[in-house]
Design an enzyme around this catalytic site. Structure first.
Site, mmCIF file in Angstrom:
data_model
loop_
_atom_site.group_PDB
_atom_site.id
_atom_site.type_symbol
_atom_site.label_atom_id
_atom_site.label_comp_id
_atom_site.label_asym_id
_atom_site.label_seq_id
_atom_site.Cartn_x
_atom_site.Cartn_y
_atom_site.Cartn_z
ATOM 1 N N HIS A 130 23.763 39.624 51.297
ATOM 2 C CA HIS A 130 23.144 40.386 52.383
ATOM 3 C C HIS A 130 22.190 39.536 53.232
ATOM 4 O O HIS A 130 21.512 38.645 52.740
ATOM 5 C CB HIS A 130 22.358 41.572 51.801
ATOM 6 C CG HIS A 130 21.222 41.126 50.920
ATOM 7 N ND1 HIS A 130 19.981 40.836 51.410
ATOM 8 C CD2 HIS A 130 21.176 40.863 49.596
ATOM 9 C CE1 HIS A 130 19.199 40.442 50.424
ATOM 10 N NE2 HIS A 130 19.907 40.442 49.304
ATOM 11 N N HIS A 139 31.226 25.809 57.144
ATOM 12 C CA HIS A 139 32.327 26.055 56.192
ATOM 13 C C HIS A 139 31.709 26.368 54.838
ATOM 14 O O HIS A 139 30.984 25.541 54.274
ATOM 15 C CB HIS A 139 33.213 24.809 56.108
ATOM 16 C CG HIS A 139 34.310 24.905 55.090
ATOM 17 N ND1 HIS A 139 35.128 23.847 54.793
ATOM 18 C CD2 HIS A 139 34.743 25.916 54.292
ATOM 19 C CE1 HIS A 139 36.002 24.199 53.863
ATOM 20 N NE2 HIS A 139 35.782 25.455 53.539
HETATM 21 C C1 LIG Z 1 29.122 15.397 47.647
HETATM 22 C C2 LIG Z 1 30.299 14.725 48.300
HETATM 23 C C3 LIG Z 1 30.412 15.157 49.777
HETATM 24 C C4 LIG Z 1 30.064 13.235 48.225
HETATM 25 O O1 LIG Z 1 31.151 12.560 48.720
HETATM 26 P P1 LIG Z 1 30.994 11.005 49.124
HETATM 27 O O2 LIG Z 1 30.033 10.937 50.267
HETATM 28 O O3 LIG Z 1 32.359 10.472 49.340
HETATM 29 O O4 LIG Z 1 30.260 10.377 47.877
HETATM 30 P P2 LIG Z 1 30.840 9.545 46.657
HETATM 31 O O5 LIG Z 1 32.122 10.135 46.159
HETATM 32 O O6 LIG Z 1 30.820 8.118 47.077
HETATM 33 O O7 LIG Z 1 29.733 9.807 45.529
HETATM 34 C C5 LIG Z 1 28.422 9.280 45.624
HETATM 35 C C6 LIG Z 1 27.719 9.561 44.313
HETATM 36 O O8 LIG Z 1 27.490 10.982 44.215
HETATM 37 C C7 LIG Z 1 28.124 11.502 43.032
HETATM 38 N N1 LIG Z 1 28.713 12.786 43.408
HETATM 39 C C8 LIG Z 1 29.691 13.015 44.320
HETATM 40 N N2 LIG Z 1 29.949 14.324 44.418
HETATM 41 C C9 LIG Z 1 29.137 14.931 43.556
HETATM 42 C C10 LIG Z 1 28.962 16.294 43.215
HETATM 43 N N3 LIG Z 1 29.676 17.264 43.810
HETATM 44 N N4 LIG Z 1 28.022 16.601 42.283
HETATM 45 C C11 LIG Z 1 27.302 15.613 41.680
HETATM 46 N N5 LIG Z 1 27.414 14.305 41.987
HETATM 47 C C12 LIG Z 1 28.334 13.972 42.907
HETATM 48 C C13 LIG Z 1 29.194 10.488 42.679
HETATM 49 O O9 LIG Z 1 29.504 10.559 41.302
HETATM 50 C C14 LIG Z 1 28.524 9.205 43.068
HETATM 51 O O10 LIG Z 1 27.597 8.844 42.074
HETATM 52 P P3 LIG Z 1 27.358 7.303 41.656
HETATM 53 O O11 LIG Z 1 26.818 6.637 42.882
HETATM 54 O O12 LIG Z 1 26.359 7.399 40.557
HETATM 55 O O13 LIG Z 1 28.692 6.779 41.253
HETATM 56 C C15 LIG Z 1 31.661 15.122 47.623
HETATM 57 O O14 LIG Z 1 31.821 14.487 46.359
HETATM 58 C C16 LIG Z 1 31.815 16.615 47.431
HETATM 59 O O15 LIG Z 1 31.377 17.215 46.440
HETATM 60 N N6 LIG Z 1 32.483 17.228 48.445
HETATM 61 C C17 LIG Z 1 32.747 18.632 48.461
HETATM 62 C C18 LIG Z 1 34.249 18.845 48.569
HETATM 63 C C19 LIG Z 1 34.605 20.306 48.695
HETATM 64 O O16 LIG Z 1 33.886 21.190 48.294
HETATM 65 N N7 LIG Z 1 35.747 20.552 49.304
HETATM 66 C C20 LIG Z 1 36.177 21.902 49.531
HETATM 67 C C21 LIG Z 1 37.450 21.898 50.303
HETATM 68 S S1 LIG Z 1 38.035 23.512 50.583
#
Ligand SMILES: CC(C)(COP(=O)(O)OP(=O)(O)OC[C@H]1O[C@@H](n2cnc3c(N)ncnc32)[C@H](O)[C@@H]1OP(=O)(O)O)[C@@H](O)C(=O)NCCC(=O)NCCS
Length: 201
Positions: A130, A139
């Site tokens: 709410h 998104h």
């Molecule tokens: C958070 C996010 C945007 C980071 O992506 P990125 O910029 O490419 O970052 P990286 O994959 O290089 O990760 C960087 C660090 O964050 C950590 N990390 C990435 N995603 C994480 C998450 N969701 N939760 C906790 N830690 C996360 C990685 O393990 C990495 O840690 P390290 O440096 O100790 O190895 C991505 O992992 C994510 O969660 N995206 C959401 C995707 C989603 O919801 N999609 C829906 C589609 S419908």
């Protein structure tokens, strides 16, 4: 029922096509800058450059692209008739507004007095409680849950399964990682992840 053109024939475009079918559209096609042929039996009839000539005043358009910045760029470029699509299994409470070009996917819940802007994605089974305010081009990913009176800024992406507790402000142009728990206001654009969520980029 008007014809519907979905801009973007990738995965998000496919889910929109199914949503459109459930809303009674039968004449559905795509435009895509990188793909040709057909998707799910619906033809790809051109590229984004063809949008002005495909706009005959009787055609509905929707953007099937998950990238928030790209959606904003396309929406601002073309003055076509943008429709909103709400899946019949979504629950939309009283006093909710949903802007043009927004898609609400299967099983999503938008509770009382929430305001969802234009060209947003409220994805599968997302919960918008709410009095939320979701700004344009945001998104909210599948299974993300926003407690009451959350404000999500323009172009912000709340990741899959993330949780935002009530009364939180997430500013514009943020990415909240999958599974994150947001327990404090996010006043600086950037990427946040973890439980509790912290800025990582
Ligand atoms: C958070 C996010 C945007 C980071 O992506 P990125 O910029 O490419 O970052 P990286 O994959 O290089 O990760 C960087 C660090 O964050 C950590 N990390 C990435 N995603 C994480 C998450 N969701 N939760 C906790 N830690 C996360 C990685 O393990 C990495 O840690 P390290 O440096 O100790 O190895 C991505 O992992 C994510 O969660 N995206 C959401 C995707 C989603 O919801 N999609 C829906 C589609 S419908």
């Amino acid at each position: 029922m008007n014809k519907l053109i979905i801009i973007g024939a990738g995965g998000h475009g496919k889910v929109i096509a199914d949503n459109a079918l459930k809303n009674g559209y039968t004449d559905i096609c795509f435009v895509d800058d990188h793909a040709t042929g057909e998707v799910m039996g619906f033809p790809i009839i051109g590229t984004s450059a063809d949008i002005p000539k495909l706009d005959d005043g009787k055609t509905d358009f929707i953007i099937g692209i998950g990238n928030n910045a790209v959606r904003k760029m396309i929406a601002e470029k073309y003055g076509v008739h943008w429709v909103r699509l709400i899946h019949p299994s979504a629950q939309i409470a009283a006093c909710v507004t949903v802007g043009c070009g927004t898609v609400v996917m299967a099983g999503a819940v938008i509770n009382a007095c929430a305001t969802v802007g234009a060209h947003c994605i409220i994805n599968t089974r997302a919960v918008i409680e709410h009095d939320n305010i979701i700004d344009n081009y945001a998104h909210i990913s599948p299974n993300a849950t926003l407690g009451g009176t959350v404000h999500v800024g323009e172009r912000t992406h709340i990741g899959i399964g993330a949780t935002v507790i009530n009364n939180i402000e997430v500013c514009e142009n943020c990415v909240v990682g999958a599974g994150a728990a947001v327990v404090k206001n996010m006043r600086e654009s950037g990427t946040y992840a973890g439980v509790p969520a912290r800025k990582i980029k």
